[in-house]
Design an enzyme around this catalytic site. Structure first.
Site, mmCIF file in Angstrom:
data_model
loop_
_atom_site.group_PDB
_atom_site.id
_atom_site.type_symbol
_atom_site.label_atom_id
_atom_site.label_comp_id
_atom_site.label_asym_id
_atom_site.label_seq_id
_atom_site.Cartn_x
_atom_site.Cartn_y
_atom_site.Cartn_z
ATOM 1 C CB ALA A 200 -1.585 0.670 8.854
ATOM 2 C CG ASP A 201 -3.612 -4.996 5.617
ATOM 3 O OD1 ASP A 201 -4.460 -4.528 4.840
ATOM 4 O OD2 ASP A 201 -3.655 -6.163 6.058
ATOM 5 C CB THR A 202 -5.769 -4.356 10.815
ATOM 6 O OG1 THR A 202 -5.169 -3.120 11.211
ATOM 7 C CG2 THR A 202 -6.139 -5.148 12.061
ATOM 8 C CE LYS B 30 -3.997 -2.065 2.307
ATOM 9 N NZ LYS B 30 -4.843 -2.078 3.527
#
Length: 208
Positions: free
Chosen positions: A78-80, A56
């Site tokens: 960010a990625d969760t 991203k």
């Protein structure tokens, strides 16, 4: 703020924007970077969160680089990922997604992983991975149905939003609460500050 202090957030998530604002950080630009979030074969949840956050950030940077007035700044992504063991739960988009996720999480512990990626004005790539353990109470079917009817789960990893009604499901949480919301603040602020971003620039002008 100087040109080199500009911050681009490679996410359109209202939760991440609100969390940054909570820390006194206002992104100069919000530039969502859509990437294919399908896990690779046998990919561990930890690896997925790190990989997607980097992809991203890199996609947002590539998009910025094509603009005529582009000047280097900080790009944050960010990625969760929510997982039970190695099983990665989806970002719920349908009623069935949400119901299945909550049924799986009922009475069990799960882990929430967030990958953070920062690309500095000099082009350095810095990453962090944050893990939080969460245990849900047993959820009766009528409670699952009521939560699904609320619609709070839509687009949420694991089919729930801990900052909303689902906060009442949590028996125990070990680690960063803001990580479960969508952006671990301590680690994000430390990462930005460590690379020279003036995190506290707006604090003295803040009013209660």
């Amino acid at each position: 703020m100087s040109i080199l202090q500009k911050l681009v957030l490679a996410s359109g998530s209202p939760r991440r924007i609100e969390l940054l604002q909570q820390a006194g950080i206002e992104p100069d630009r919000v530039l969502p970077a859509d990437v294919d979030e399908t896990p690779l074969r046998a990919e561990h949840p930890r690896s997925l969160a790190k990989r997607l956050s980097k992809e991203k950030a890199e996609k947002a940077l590539a998009s910025l680089s094509t603009e005529a007035d582009y000047a280097p700044g900080f790009v944050l992504a960010a990625d969760t990922v929510v997982a039970v063991g190695r099983r990665i739960l989806p970002k719920a988009e349908t009623l069935d997604d949400a119901s299945n996720c909550l049924g799986l999480l009922s009475g069990r512990s799960h882990r929430v992983y967030s990958g953070i990626c920062l690309i500095t004005p000099a082009g350095k790539v810095r990453q962090r991975l944050v893990e939080t353990r969460v245990r849900f109470k047993r959820l009766p079917r009528d409670e699952i149905n009521a939560y699904v009817a609320s619609g709070e789960w839509r687009g949420k990893a694991g089919g729930y939003a801990v900052q909303g009604l689902a906060g009442s499901f949590v028996v125990k949480l070990v680690g960063s609460y803001t990580n479960v919301v969508g952006l671990p603040l301590y680690e994000t602020v430390a990462l930005l500050s460590g690379e020279g971003f003036k995190v506290h620039a707006n604090w003295m002008s803040a009013r209660p």
